[in-house]
Design an enzyme around this catalytic site. Structure first.
Site, mmCIF file in Angstrom:
data_model
loop_
_atom_site.group_PDB
_atom_site.id
_atom_site.type_symbol
_atom_site.label_atom_id
_atom_site.label_comp_id
_atom_site.label_asym_id
_atom_site.label_seq_id
_atom_site.Cartn_x
_atom_site.Cartn_y
_atom_site.Cartn_z
ATOM 1 N N PRO A 33 0.845 -1.132 0.078
ATOM 2 C CA PRO A 33 -0.067 -0.126 -0.062
ATOM 3 C C PRO A 33 0.907 1.314 -0.173
ATOM 4 O O PRO A 33 0.358 2.130 -0.296
ATOM 5 C CB PRO A 33 -0.782 -0.155 1.259
ATOM 6 C CG PRO A 33 -0.516 -1.595 1.774
ATOM 7 C CD PRO A 33 0.802 -2.075 1.155
ATOM 8 N N GLU B 294 3.156 -8.067 8.981
ATOM 9 C CA GLU B 294 2.988 -6.483 9.122
ATOM 10 C C GLU B 294 3.848 -5.994 7.956
ATOM 11 O O GLU B 294 3.855 -4.704 7.923
ATOM 12 C CB GLU B 294 3.309 -5.930 10.361
ATOM 13 C CG GLU B 294 2.479 -6.660 11.690
ATOM 14 C CD GLU B 294 1.089 -6.318 11.152
ATOM 15 O OE1 GLU B 294 0.614 -5.111 11.230
ATOM 16 O OE2 GLU B 294 0.225 -7.416 11.385
ATOM 17 N N ASP C 109 -7.902 -1.527 -26.174
ATOM 18 C CA ASP C 109 -8.444 -1.408 -24.929
ATOM 19 C C ASP C 109 -8.808 -0.336 -24.199
ATOM 20 O O ASP C 109 -8.467 0.867 -24.170
ATOM 21 C CB ASP C 109 -7.239 -1.832 -23.878
ATOM 22 C CG ASP C 109 -7.178 -3.315 -23.496
ATOM 23 O OD1 ASP C 109 -7.917 -4.187 -24.178
ATOM 24 O OD2 ASP C 109 -5.983 -3.740 -23.321
ATOM 25 N N ARG D 222 -0.729 -9.831 -20.321
ATOM 26 C CA ARG D 222 -1.772 -9.806 -21.756
ATOM 27 C C ARG D 222 -1.174 -8.570 -22.555
ATOM 28 O O ARG D 222 -1.691 -9.056 -23.717
ATOM 29 C CB ARG D 222 -3.102 -9.509 -21.192
ATOM 30 C CG ARG D 222 -3.193 -8.113 -20.477
ATOM 31 C CD ARG D 222 -4.628 -8.018 -20.111
ATOM 32 N NE ARG D 222 -5.643 -7.868 -21.181
ATOM 33 C CZ ARG D 222 -5.547 -6.622 -21.989
ATOM 34 N NH1 ARG D 222 -4.893 -5.800 -21.549
ATOM 35 N NH2 ARG D 222 -6.540 -6.449 -23.019
HETATM 36 C C1 9WO Z 1 -0.822 -1.820 7.440
HETATM 37 C C2 9WO Z 1 -1.287 -0.515 7.705
HETATM 38 C C3 9WO Z 1 -1.837 -0.119 8.944
HETATM 39 C C4 9WO Z 1 -2.060 1.356 9.140
HETATM 40 C C5 9WO Z 1 -1.503 2.475 8.120
HETATM 41 C C6 9WO Z 1 -1.007 1.908 6.888
HETATM 42 C C7 9WO Z 1 -0.596 0.570 6.797
HETATM 43 N N1 9WO Z 1 0.024 -0.463 5.964
HETATM 44 C C8 9WO Z 1 -0.035 -1.699 6.301
HETATM 45 C C9 9WO Z 1 0.467 -2.507 5.523
HETATM 46 O O1 9WO Z 1 1.288 -2.264 4.591
HETATM 47 N N2 9WO Z 1 0.041 -4.118 5.580
HETATM 48 C C10 9WO Z 1 0.686 -4.771 4.857
HETATM 49 C C11 9WO Z 1 -0.521 -5.936 4.645
HETATM 50 C C12 9WO Z 1 1.733 -5.625 5.196
HETATM 51 C C13 9WO Z 1 1.972 -6.942 4.186
HETATM 52 C C14 9WO Z 1 1.013 -7.527 3.756
HETATM 53 N N3 9WO Z 1 -0.173 -6.489 3.534
HETATM 54 C C15 9WO Z 1 -0.365 -6.084 2.323
HETATM 55 C C16 9WO Z 1 -1.210 -5.047 1.432
HETATM 56 N N4 9WO Z 1 0.183 -6.491 1.096
HETATM 57 N N5 9WO Z 1 0.173 -5.897 -0.102
HETATM 58 C C17 9WO Z 1 -0.971 -5.303 0.157
HETATM 59 C C18 9WO Z 1 -1.275 -4.434 -1.003
HETATM 60 C C19 9WO Z 1 -2.406 -3.367 -1.052
HETATM 61 C C20 9WO Z 1 -2.805 -2.945 -2.087
HETATM 62 N N6 9WO Z 1 -1.814 -2.829 -3.258
HETATM 63 C C21 9WO Z 1 -0.551 -3.553 -2.922
HETATM 64 C C22 9WO Z 1 -0.418 -4.292 -1.920
#
Ligand code: 9WO
Length: 246
Positions: free
Chosen positions: A100, A127, A180, A165
């Site tokens: 994220p 985490e 697309d 793709r």
């Molecule tokens: C948890 C969190 C809580 C409060 C504020 C920020 C925060 N970030 C995270 C976080 O990055 N948690 C991850 C959850 C830990 C590794 C596994 N998770 C996850 C989510 N992996 N990948 C995503 C994700 C979401 C959207 N786009 C790409 C990856």
């Protein structure tokens, strides 16, 4: 055999590093991606992170320095995985971490990755991963949207799906890839198939008319109208692109 002379080498190699390879593999076996893999156009594999541990219990996580809840993915298995995959495949063109905290994934990013030769995608769990992995090994941190998941496996599959793709020869009809939604920054037009009337709902007459030029014009109008209504942010970008290319 040298590159491009036959079918011995895939146009794109992707290694997905995960503690849940059984979550990723079935998705890669189906549909367009499954067929591209069977043809050898792409070589996409899930790699079990635990295979790169060195201890009896194959531990991939540890407590966080500084305290706090939850576990962090240890650096050693991830460093060893990237090292061994690099030796086996050749140096990766990009090492992607789905997180994220990454920059937003987009069609433009998919196009960029589809032109590369070797990708490694790291799927975070717990985490998150030790920051030294991100600093030393990862070239691209990518987010697929503003929500927290339980892991990076589904985002990794989203990236693979969008990228594969676009590799030449994967989707039979290159014209359909070029046409697309998003290739030109607009949403798609509505689609209809038979029957021409279903539960009282009619297919727009224009599509039954056989007037190809008018159909093309109607579809373009629908694209512009829908984009204006649903994604005005895209429409602004589309108009800027038009100005810079005309
Ligand atoms: C948890 C969190 C809580 C409060 C504020 C920020 C925060 N970030 C995270 C976080 O990055 N948690 C991850 C959850 C830990 C590794 C596994 N998770 C996850 C989510 N992996 N990948 C995503 C994700 C979401 C959207 N786009 C790409 C990856």
């Amino acid at each position: 055999m040298f590159r491009g002379s036959g079918k011995a080498e895939s146009a794109l190699i992707v290694d997905i590093v995960t503690i849940f390879p059984q979550m990723v593999e079935p998705a890669l076996a189906e549909g367009v991606i499954g067929r591209a893999r069977a043809k050898g156009v792409v070589d996409v594999r899930a790699r079990d992170l635990r295979a790169y541990t060195s201890d009896k219990h194959r531990v991939v996580d540890d407590v966080a320095f500084g305290g706090g809840p939850g576990m962090v993915m240890k650096p050693e298995p991830l460093f060893r995985a990237i090292e061994e995959i690099s030796v086996e495949r050749g140096a990766p063109t990009a090492v992607i971490l789905t997180t994220p905290q990454g920059r937003p994934f987009s069609h433009a990013e998919a196009v960029r990755f589809s032109r590369m030769e070797r990708l490694i995608i790291i799927c975070g769990r717990y985490e998150g991963i030790d920051e030294r992995v991100a600093e030393a090994l990862v070239t691209d941190e990518i987010s697929i949207g503003d929500y927290v998941l339980t892991g990076g496996e589904l985002p990794a599959l989203v990236v693979v799906d969008a990228v594969v793709r676009l590799v030449p020869g994967v989707v039979g009809d290159d014209a359909s890839v070029a046409a697309d939604s998003f290739a030109d920054g607009l949403l798609d037009y509505p689609h209809y198939t038979r029957p021409a009337e279903f539960k009282g709902m009619k297919v727009p007459d224009i599509l039954l008319s056989g007037h190809h030029a008018e159909i093309a014009r109607w579809r373009r109008e629908q694209q512009l109208r829908r984009t204006e209504e649903r994604r005005p942010d895209l429409l602004r970008r589309h108009e800027l692109n038009k100005e810079s290319t005309s």
